[in-house]
Design an enzyme around this catalytic site. Structure first.
Site, PDB file in Angstrom:
ATOM      1  CG  HIS A  51       2.836   1.574   3.038  1.00 41.04           C
ATOM      2  ND1 HIS A  51       3.878   0.461   2.788  1.00 41.04           N
ATOM      3  CD2 HIS A  51       1.204   1.421   2.335  1.00 41.04           C
ATOM      4  CE1 HIS A  51       2.576  -0.955   2.232  1.00 41.04           C
ATOM      5  NE2 HIS A  51       1.702  -0.263   2.180  1.00 41.04           N
ATOM      6  CD1 TRP A  72      -4.602   3.091   3.660  1.00 38.76           C
ATOM      7  CD2 TRP A  72      -2.256   2.571   5.838  1.00 38.76           C
ATOM      8  NE1 TRP A  72      -3.467   1.887   3.782  1.00 38.76           N
ATOM      9  CE2 TRP A  72      -2.268   2.155   4.972  1.00 38.76           C
ATOM     10  CE3 TRP A  72      -1.891   4.116   6.193  1.00 38.76           C
ATOM     11  CZ2 TRP A  72      -1.346   0.877   5.092  1.00 38.76           C
ATOM     12  CZ3 TRP A  72      -0.860   3.204   6.541  1.00 38.76           C
ATOM     13  CH2 TRP A  72      -0.789   1.188   6.269  1.00 38.76           C
ATOM     14  CD  GLU A 126      -1.418  -2.774  -2.400  1.00 29.42           C
ATOM     15  OE1 GLU A 126      -2.267  -2.234  -1.352  1.00 29.42           O
ATOM     16  OE2 GLU A 126      -0.348  -3.419  -2.338  1.00 29.42           O
ATOM     17  CD1 TRP A 185      -4.385   1.609  -1.107  1.00 25.12           C
ATOM     18  CD2 TRP A 185      -6.375   1.164  -2.248  1.00 25.12           C
ATOM     19  NE1 TRP A 185      -4.023   0.082  -1.770  1.00 25.12           N
ATOM     20  CE2 TRP A 185      -5.617  -0.097  -2.578  1.00 25.12           C
ATOM     21  CE3 TRP A 185      -7.988   1.033  -2.516  1.00 25.12           C
ATOM     22  CZ2 TRP A 185      -5.806  -0.568  -3.721  1.00 25.12           C
ATOM     23  CZ3 TRP A 185      -8.123  -0.465  -3.802  1.00 25.12           C
ATOM     24  CH2 TRP A 185      -6.686  -0.943  -4.176  1.00 25.12           C
ATOM     25  CE1 TYR A 225      -1.899  -9.198   0.221  1.00 23.13           C
ATOM     26  CE2 TYR A 225      -2.601  -7.858  -0.742  1.00 23.13           C
ATOM     27  CZ  TYR A 225      -1.470  -8.879  -0.083  1.00 23.13           C
ATOM     28  OH  TYR A 225      -0.573  -7.583   0.499  1.00 23.13           O
ATOM     29  CD  GLU A 251       1.556  -6.087  -1.298  1.00 25.79           C
ATOM     30  OE1 GLU A 251       0.878  -6.099  -0.323  1.00 25.79           O
ATOM     31  OE2 GLU A 251       2.374  -4.668  -1.211  1.00 25.79           O
ATOM     32  CD1 TRP A 267       0.365  -7.580   4.999  1.00 31.60           C
ATOM     33  CD2 TRP A 267       2.300  -7.190   3.445  1.00 31.60           C
ATOM     34  NE1 TRP A 267       1.256  -6.377   5.174  1.00 31.60           N
ATOM     35  CE2 TRP A 267       1.591  -6.219   3.854  1.00 31.60           C
ATOM     36  CE3 TRP A 267       2.892  -7.167   2.271  1.00 31.60           C
ATOM     37  CZ2 TRP A 267       3.216  -4.982   3.920  1.00 31.60           C
ATOM     38  CZ3 TRP A 267       3.792  -6.815   2.094  1.00 31.60           C
ATOM     39  CH2 TRP A 267       3.571  -5.084   2.667  1.00 31.60           C
ATOM     40  NE  ARG A 268       1.401  -6.407   9.074  1.00 30.16           N
ATOM     41  CZ  ARG A 268       1.450  -6.127   9.942  1.00 30.16           C
ATOM     42  NH1 ARG A 268       2.228  -5.998  11.089  1.00 30.16           N
ATOM     43  NH2 ARG A 268       0.924  -5.737  10.492  1.00 30.16           N
ATOM     44  CG  HIS A 315      -3.352  -9.236   9.436  1.00 34.74           C
ATOM     45  ND1 HIS A 315      -3.862  -7.916   8.710  1.00 34.74           N
ATOM     46  CD2 HIS A 315      -1.912  -8.207   9.367  1.00 34.74           C
ATOM     47  CE1 HIS A 315      -3.068  -7.931   7.837  1.00 34.74           C
ATOM     48  NE2 HIS A 315      -2.225  -7.592   8.344  1.00 34.74           N
TER      49      HIS A 315
END
Length: 374
Positions: free
Chosen positions: A130, A141, A193, A198, A263, A300, A331-332, A340
């Site tokens: 990213h 972003w 993505e 985004w 997701y 993902e 994811w994490r 999260h």
């Protein structure tokens, strides 16, 4: 209408086959003619692994988890089921800035150690990037401009800057080396993505040709920098058709692995929508992957906070087990944001179901891994 549909399908299949070397039909391999032997073996074994099951992966698995960070050999997944994931996800955003740590506050020196340790266990490493916005100076972003991709391509006003960023990526990737001089094979997943908008390379921020050129240029540049231990993963966000999936596809000679980021949002209320999307995407990716001899991966996925006690077995596994998917990565588990998390942890309500997921013969973890680099 019927004939128009046939023509569209024919054109799409033609696009998908552009650049596939004839010798790969019976001898599948990485697209990089200088790929290391370990990388070639990994590629071929990823093609074979679906006959045994689906590898399970977790982002930043051994770096941190719920309530902990940088504890030796710890993993939330391992604490719950007694085994490490088979696939380890990592993120190198901010490497381009020569920062000491990533955008997730992970020191790159620590990440390097964990990547090498995962390889020595026999595990598989996948890296996303990213990177910041090179035109505005904002983060990844920052989608305030539609000129960012154009600005980093040859002739663009930020091209020279972007080359220094790629140089730093290459330097880090080439530092992933064992004491015996073996470069750790990496599934590299840049500019992911892109079917969403985004990130600054997203669908509404650049043309299809600009995105393809960005991906192609990156692959070619890293090869010129002698980075030959990568398998490149193409991973759009959720799409509804094969045509949408391949709209910005950079070509077979630039892509080794076909992935999808998708997701489960909206909790129980949207579980069926997520399930339908799984069957749509893997329904068309399965024959394409077979035809092109490219591994197919769920690059993902997850559901933040895991809204259902039986999510692992009844939502995820039940709906992916019929497809020849090489791996699925969630994811994490953020150490500093209690809600999260996408993987299990001991105090989490789906942990018991995750153990059932682990025990299922279809899921493969560290202890189940065959020799992936031989």
């Amino acid at each position: 209408m019927k004939y128009q549909k046939l023509i569209t399908t024919f054109l799409l299949l033609t696009i998908c086959h552009v650049g596939v070397p004839a010798e790969r039909v019976n001898n599948p391999s990485s697209n990089d003619p200088k790929a290391t032997q370990e990388t070639i073996h990994l590629y071929r074994n990823l093609l074979k692994i679906p006959s045994k099951g689906i590898l399970f992966g977790h982002q930043d698995a051994t770096l941190y988890g719920i309530g902990w960070k940088y504890e030796k050999d710890r993993s939330d997944v391992k604490t719950v089921c007694g085994d490490y994931p088979a696939v380890y996800g990592w993120e190198i955003g901010h490497i381009e800035q020569e920062a000491a740590y990533s955008l997730d506050s992970v020191y790159f020196s620590t990440m390097r150690q964990e990547i090498i340790k995962a390889y020595k266990r026999g595990g598989i490493n996948t890296i996303s990037w990213h990177c910041d916005n090179p035109l505005t100076g904002g983060n990844t972003w920052d989608v305030s401009s539609k000129e960012v991709v154009k600005s980093v391509l040859p002739g663009g006003k930020k091209h020279a800057l972007f080359l220094t960023w790629l140089d730093r990526v290459a330097q880090f990737l080439n530092s992933l080396e064992t004491e015996k001089g073996i470069k750790v094979p990496i599934l590299f997943r840049p500019y992911h993505e892109h079917t969403g908008s985004w990130f600054w390379w997203g669908k509404n921020l650049c043309s299809a040709e600009e995105y393809k050129t960005l991906f192609q240029f990156t692959v070619e540049y890293l090869r010129k920098k002698e980075v030959h231990h990568l398998l490149y993963t193409y991973s759009p966000d959720n799409v509804s058709s094969e045509q949408a999936y391949f709209e910005r596809y950079p070509g077979d000679t630039y892509v080794d692995i076909l992935g999808i980021d998708m997701y489960h949002h909206g909790g129980k209320a949207q579980v069926q929508q997520y399930i339908n999307s799984i069957h749509t995407v893997f329904g068309f990716l399965t024959p394409v992957g077979k035809r092109l001899q490219k591994p197919v991966v769920f690059s993902e996925t997850g559901s933040e906070g895991i809204p259902m006690n039986n999510w692992w077995t009844e939502v995820l596994l039940k709906n992916i087990e019929a497809y020849p998917i090489a791996y699925v990565l969630v994811w994490r588990n953020a150490y500093d944001r209690p809600r999260h998390y996408f993987g299990p942890h001991p105090a989490e309500h789906s942990a018991t179901d995750f153990v059932r997921f682990y025990q299922n013969k279809k899921t493969l973890f560290q202890k189940d891994l065959p020799a992936m680099y031989k």
